[in-house]
Design an enzyme around this catalytic site. Structure first.
Site, PDB file in Angstrom:
ATOM      1  N   ARG A  88     -10.179   0.835   7.796  1.00 34.90           N
ATOM      2  CA  ARG A  88      -9.724  -0.509   8.148  1.00 34.90           C
ATOM      3  C   ARG A  88     -10.822  -1.325   8.817  1.00 34.90           C
ATOM      4  O   ARG A  88     -10.610  -2.496   9.137  1.00 34.90           O
ATOM      5  CB  ARG A  88      -8.573  -0.371   9.138  1.00 34.90           C
ATOM      6  CG  ARG A  88      -7.237  -0.797   8.592  1.00 34.90           C
ATOM      7  CD  ARG A  88      -6.222  -0.514   9.688  1.00 34.90           C
ATOM      8  NE  ARG A  88      -5.029  -1.267   9.486  1.00 34.90           N
ATOM      9  CZ  ARG A  88      -3.933  -0.744   8.937  1.00 34.90           C
ATOM     10  NH1 ARG A  88      -3.914   0.479   8.489  1.00 34.90           N
ATOM     11  NH2 ARG A  88      -2.852  -1.485   8.832  1.00 34.90           N
ATOM     12  N   LYS A 132       0.841  -1.212   0.000  1.00 34.50           N
ATOM     13  CA  LYS A 132       0.000   0.000   0.000  1.00 34.50           C
ATOM     14  C   LYS A 132       0.876   1.261   0.000  1.00 34.50           C
ATOM     15  O   LYS A 132       0.683   2.158  -0.812  1.00 34.50           O
ATOM     16  CB  LYS A 132      -0.928   0.027   1.229  1.00 34.50           C
ATOM     17  CG  LYS A 132      -1.868  -1.159   1.323  1.00 34.50           C
ATOM     18  CD  LYS A 132      -2.800  -1.046   2.520  1.00 34.50           C
ATOM     19  CE  LYS A 132      -2.110  -1.083   3.873  1.00 34.50           C
ATOM     20  NZ  LYS A 132      -1.446  -2.341   4.198  1.00 34.50           N
ATOM     21  N   ARG A 144      10.391  -0.522  12.539  1.00 33.13           N
ATOM     22  CA  ARG A 144       9.042  -0.471  13.095  1.00 33.13           C
ATOM     23  C   ARG A 144       8.865  -1.561  14.143  1.00 33.13           C
ATOM     24  O   ARG A 144       9.247  -2.714  13.919  1.00 33.13           O
ATOM     25  CB  ARG A 144       8.019  -0.665  11.961  1.00 33.13           C
ATOM     26  CG  ARG A 144       7.611   0.624  11.310  1.00 33.13           C
ATOM     27  CD  ARG A 144       6.765   0.397  10.083  1.00 33.13           C
ATOM     28  NE  ARG A 144       5.523  -0.347  10.337  1.00 33.13           N
ATOM     29  CZ  ARG A 144       4.544  -0.470   9.450  1.00 33.13           C
ATOM     30  NH1 ARG A 144       4.667   0.100   8.255  1.00 33.13           N
ATOM     31  NH2 ARG A 144       3.461  -1.153   9.724  1.00 33.13           N
ATOM     32  N   ARG A 162      -1.284  -8.765  13.246  1.00 30.51           N
ATOM     33  CA  ARG A 162      -1.811  -7.769  12.298  1.00 30.51           C
ATOM     34  C   ARG A 162      -2.635  -8.451  11.207  1.00 30.51           C
ATOM     35  O   ARG A 162      -3.670  -7.949  10.774  1.00 30.51           O
ATOM     36  CB  ARG A 162      -0.652  -6.974  11.660  1.00 30.51           C
ATOM     37  CG  ARG A 162      -0.030  -5.956  12.608  1.00 30.51           C
ATOM     38  CD  ARG A 162       1.400  -5.641  12.239  1.00 30.51           C
ATOM     39  NE  ARG A 162       1.540  -4.865  11.029  1.00 30.51           N
ATOM     40  CZ  ARG A 162       2.678  -4.750  10.344  1.00 30.51           C
ATOM     41  NH1 ARG A 162       3.771  -5.373  10.752  1.00 30.51           N
ATOM     42  NH2 ARG A 162       2.729  -4.022   9.258  1.00 30.51           N
ATOM     43  N   ARG A 168      11.888  -5.467   4.634  1.00 32.57           N
ATOM     44  CA  ARG A 168      11.785  -4.029   4.931  1.00 32.57           C
ATOM     45  C   ARG A 168      12.520  -3.716   6.241  1.00 32.57           C
ATOM     46  O   ARG A 168      13.251  -2.727   6.321  1.00 32.57           O
ATOM     47  CB  ARG A 168      10.317  -3.620   5.059  1.00 32.57           C
ATOM     48  CG  ARG A 168      10.160  -2.147   5.450  1.00 32.57           C
ATOM     49  CD  ARG A 168       8.722  -1.689   5.396  1.00 32.57           C
ATOM     50  NE  ARG A 168       7.883  -2.410   6.344  1.00 32.57           N
ATOM     51  CZ  ARG A 168       6.561  -2.373   6.340  1.00 32.57           C
ATOM     52  NH1 ARG A 168       5.940  -1.659   5.430  1.00 32.57           N
ATOM     53  NH2 ARG A 168       5.858  -3.025   7.229  1.00 32.57           N
TER      54      ARG A 168
HETATM   55  P1  AP5 Z   1       4.763  -1.592   1.891  1.00 34.19           P
HETATM   56  O1  AP5 Z   1       4.489  -0.783   0.697  1.00 34.19           O
HETATM   57  O2  AP5 Z   1       5.416  -0.936   3.040  1.00 34.19           O
HETATM   58  O3  AP5 Z   1       3.445  -2.358   2.365  1.00 34.19           O
HETATM   59  P2  AP5 Z   1       2.212  -1.830   3.219  1.00 34.19           P
HETATM   60  O4  AP5 Z   1       1.007  -2.482   2.651  1.00 34.19           O
HETATM   61  O5  AP5 Z   1       2.233  -0.356   3.320  1.00 34.19           O
HETATM   62  O6  AP5 Z   1       2.575  -2.504   4.607  1.00 34.19           O
HETATM   63  P3  AP5 Z   1       2.449  -1.935   6.070  1.00 34.19           P
HETATM   64  O7  AP5 Z   1       3.217  -2.865   6.929  1.00 34.19           O
HETATM   65  O8  AP5 Z   1       2.773  -0.496   6.163  1.00 34.19           O
HETATM   66  O9  AP5 Z   1       0.892  -2.129   6.298  1.00 34.19           O
HETATM   67  P4  AP5 Z   1       0.059  -2.035   7.555  1.00 34.19           P
HETATM   68  O10 AP5 Z   1      -1.295  -1.869   7.033  1.00 34.19           O
HETATM   69  O11 AP5 Z   1       0.231  -3.179   8.470  1.00 34.19           O
HETATM   70  O12 AP5 Z   1       0.684  -0.793   8.367  1.00 34.19           O
HETATM   71  P5  AP5 Z   1       0.189   0.678   8.643  1.00 34.19           P
HETATM   72  O13 AP5 Z   1       1.381   1.505   8.764  1.00 34.19           O
HETATM   73  O14 AP5 Z   1      -0.883   1.057   7.750  1.00 34.19           O
HETATM   74  O15 AP5 Z   1       5.631  -2.836   1.414  1.00 34.19           O
HETATM   75  C1  AP5 Z   1       6.197  -3.733   2.335  1.00 34.19           C
HETATM   76  C2  AP5 Z   1       7.554  -4.231   1.808  1.00 34.19           C
HETATM   77  O16 AP5 Z   1       7.340  -4.996   0.635  1.00 34.19           O
HETATM   78  C3  AP5 Z   1       8.526  -3.097   1.395  1.00 34.19           C
HETATM   79  O17 AP5 Z   1       9.825  -3.472   1.714  1.00 34.19           O
HETATM   80  C4  AP5 Z   1       8.351  -3.006  -0.127  1.00 34.19           C
HETATM   81  O18 AP5 Z   1       9.520  -2.567  -0.763  1.00 34.19           O
HETATM   82  C5  AP5 Z   1       8.032  -4.449  -0.485  1.00 34.19           C
HETATM   83  N1  AP5 Z   1       7.129  -4.558  -1.634  1.00 34.19           N
HETATM   84  C6  AP5 Z   1       6.043  -3.782  -1.904  1.00 34.19           C
HETATM   85  N2  AP5 Z   1       5.434  -4.175  -3.038  1.00 34.19           N
HETATM   86  C7  AP5 Z   1       6.151  -5.234  -3.500  1.00 34.19           C
HETATM   87  C8  AP5 Z   1       6.027  -6.073  -4.634  1.00 34.19           C
HETATM   88  N3  AP5 Z   1       5.048  -5.904  -5.527  1.00 34.19           N
HETATM   89  N4  AP5 Z   1       6.931  -7.058  -4.795  1.00 34.19           N
HETATM   90  C9  AP5 Z   1       7.935  -7.245  -3.892  1.00 34.19           C
HETATM   91  N5  AP5 Z   1       8.125  -6.460  -2.791  1.00 34.19           N
HETATM   92  C10 AP5 Z   1       7.238  -5.480  -2.593  1.00 34.19           C
HETATM   93  O19 AP5 Z   1      -0.445   0.512  10.100  1.00 34.19           O
HETATM   94  C11 AP5 Z   1       0.333   0.218  11.222  1.00 34.19           C
HETATM   95  C12 AP5 Z   1      -0.524   0.158  12.463  1.00 34.19           C
HETATM   96  O20 AP5 Z   1      -1.142   1.437  12.711  1.00 34.19           O
HETATM   97  C13 AP5 Z   1      -1.703  -0.811  12.401  1.00 34.19           C
HETATM   98  O21 AP5 Z   1      -1.327  -2.124  12.728  1.00 34.19           O
HETATM   99  C14 AP5 Z   1      -2.633  -0.196  13.453  1.00 34.19           C
HETATM  100  O22 AP5 Z   1      -2.210  -0.488  14.741  1.00 34.19           O
HETATM  101  C15 AP5 Z   1      -2.453   1.285  13.218  1.00 34.19           C
HETATM  102  N6  AP5 Z   1      -3.408   1.820  12.231  1.00 34.19           N
HETATM  103  C16 AP5 Z   1      -3.100   2.370  11.019  1.00 34.19           C
HETATM  104  N7  AP5 Z   1      -4.205   2.732  10.366  1.00 34.19           N
HETATM  105  C17 AP5 Z   1      -5.254   2.424  11.168  1.00 34.19           C
HETATM  106  C18 AP5 Z   1      -6.654   2.537  11.052  1.00 34.19           C
HETATM  107  N8  AP5 Z   1      -7.214   3.042   9.936  1.00 34.19           N
HETATM  108  N9  AP5 Z   1      -7.419   2.085  12.063  1.00 34.19           N
HETATM  109  C19 AP5 Z   1      -6.877   1.580  13.196  1.00 34.19           C
HETATM  110  N10 AP5 Z   1      -5.562   1.432  13.379  1.00 34.19           N
HETATM  111  C20 AP5 Z   1      -4.738   1.856  12.370  1.00 34.19           C
HETATM  112 MG    MG Z   2       2.454   1.052   4.893  1.00 36.81          MG
END
Ligand code: AP5
Ligand code: MG
Length: 287
Positions: free
Chosen positions: A88, A13, A139, A150, A127
């Site tokens: 979410r 994402k 992280r 998660r 990552r």
């Molecule tokens: P990356 O692009 O970073 O993936 P991502 O989907 O953004 O993964 P996240 O870990 O950030 O998702 P998340 O939803 O758990 O975390 P968030 O920060 O939103 O890619 C990952 C890796 O893969 C990278 O190294 C990249 O280079 C590689 N990659 C990407 N695409 C690729 C491909 N096609 N092929 C190969 N490699 C690839 O949330 C964190 C926390 O915040 C949550 O757990 C929760 O506690 C809280 N939170 C956030 N939003 C909310 C909400 N709306 N409601 C409640 N709690 C929330």
């Molecule tokens: Mg992310």
């Protein structure tokens, strides 16, 4: 353009949001990034979220909805935004619907990145490794144990959004297992097919607009009735004037776009646009 990127942790994402920001000049609104910044700054929200995030849980709906409500009011979000990691939960999605309705704003699409669960751990570990190698702080939730939690949260609370947006004809699913640049290309292609891209993002389509109306009134009329996706699909067809080979390409692009545009409305429209494209093919073949 207003877009949601939906997908499990590590599905890409953040990666895709940044690439779309770069291409289309709209902002990325990542609730994860905002919450991490709040944690780092030690704000009241940060203090509330820290433990929850470190354990792979979800921060309360009212907190994230409040953050997003304020953020989309800022001037840089006026042109459009990509929501990364929000909504979410179904209540968050309903709150977003309300917010957008009040502001008379329309959501263009929800792009679901579909990735095999087995690939997610490897991505998150990679990552973490890369972050460490840059000398930055890893992280707290990028560990196999927290990732498992998660993922469980994603399955039970976030996955229902696939149905939620599919019912509202907003869902577009992309194979997130492809290489990063292929995923980006596919997202841009389907956004183009449903007509979500601004004209400035689609120069060739813009260029194809004028000759289209000159070719014949009938097909143009039929296409006007079709949704934007079909219009775009039909444009190359109407632009092609130099023989059957170009018309063949046009026919293909109509089929391709119709396939890509998953919402039923777009599929319907693509069908409507198909006929005129065929007629032109015959004419051209004659010529
Ligand atoms: P990356 O692009 O970073 O993936 P991502 O989907 O953004 O993964 P996240 O870990 O950030 O998702 P998340 O939803 O758990 O975390 P968030 O920060 O939103 O890619 C990952 C890796 O893969 C990278 O190294 C990249 O280079 C590689 N990659 C990407 N695409 C690729 C491909 N096609 N092929 C190969 N490699 C690839 O949330 C964190 C926390 O915040 C949550 O757990 C929760 O506690 C809280 N939170 C956030 N939003 C909310 C909400 N709306 N409601 C409640 N709690 C929330
Ligand atoms: Mg992310």
């Amino acid at each position: 353009m207003r877009l949601i990127l939906l997908g499990p942790p590590g599905s890409g994402k953040g990666t895709q949001a940044q690439r779309l920001v770069h291409k289309h000049g709209i902002v990325q609104l990542s609730t994860g990034e905002m919450l991490r910044a709040a944690v780092a700054a030690g704000t009241p929200i940060g203090l509330q979220a820290k433990e929850i995030m470190a354990n792979g849980g979800l921060v309360p709906d009212e907190v994230v909805v409040g953050i997003i409500a304020d953020r989309i009011d800022e001037s840089d979000a006026k042109k459009g935004f990509i929501l990364d990691g929000f909504p979410r939960t179904v209540p968050q999605a309903a709150a977003l619907d309300e917010l957008l309705k009040k502001k008379h704003l329309k959501l263009d699409a929800v792009v679901e990145l579909r990735v095999n669960e087995s690939a997610l751990l490897a991505r998150v570990e990679k990552r973490a490794e890369e972050t460490r190698a840059r000398g930055e702080e890893v992280r707290l939730d990028d560990t196999p144990e927290v990732l498992t939690k998660r993922l469980a949260q994603y399955r039970s609370l976030t996955e229902p959004l696939i149905h939620y947006y599919s019912e509202r004809r907003k869902l577009l699913t992309v194979d997130g297992m492809m290489a990063i640049e292929h995923v980006t290309r596919e997202i841009n292609r389907i956004l183009g097919a449903i007509g979500a891209l601004e004209p400035k993002d689609e120069e060739p389509a813009k260029a194809a607009k004028k000759p289209a109306r000159k070719v014949s009134k009938k097909p143009a009329k039929a296409v006007e009735k079709a949704p934007k996706a079909a219009k775009k699909a039909a444009k190359p067809a109407r632009k092609a004037t130099k023989g059957a080979s170009k018309a063949k390409v046009a026919k293909k692009s109509v089929k391709k776009a119709a396939k890509a545009a998953k919402p039923a409305s777009a599929r319907k429209g693509a069908k409507a646009a198909k006929k005129p494209a065929k007629k032109l093919t015959k004419k051209r073949a004659k010529r």
